[in-house]
Design a protein around this motif. Sequence first.
Motif: not given
Length: 208
Positions: A17-39, A80-86
Amino acid sequence: MAEGGAGATIEEFAAALASDSPTPGGGSAAAAAVALGAALVAMSGRLTLARKRYRSVHAEMRQIVARADAIRSEALALIEADAEVYAELLAAYRLPRAPGAARAEAISAAALAASRVPALVGDLALEVIDLAHTAVTKANPHVRSDAAAGAALARGALRICEMNIAANIGSVADAGARIKLEHNCERFRDGLARADAAADGVLAELRS
């Protein structure tokens, strides 16, 4: 699996997320947050099931745990799906500007795909919030704050999903698809107050 995807460690994901690559980005972070919330919601359910004194709500807790576990798996796949579509959307924008509608059609298709993934993430976030609402009122009192934390994580994901859809919807040519996406954003905004209510309820109990 792409670097920073669902199989990455938390350190690897944060570095990606911190790298100079545009992916993964905020959408992937959102998916991770949902996974953590569900956990966290699942944990609150399991720690309720572990105590016989809460047997009156065990049936509900089993349902919560089962669905929260499933959401966690689904959300992890969407990192990963979010990173791919972006990445596909960026590729469409980089197509040469030539006569005809090929570039515009490619951008529209990619923008729709890049909107549908956050729509899926947002739907999962709403489910986490609903599950957390039950857990904060019926789960083991010692872990109700963890369930509320799950709702708070899902709330953040809702905001990200709304922003990502808003960023892409203008490039979607299909009017019907745009209407559906706008409806998703309305539902996500409605979910914010419900997520706050879960946390507010726990805070009020803790402060009393």
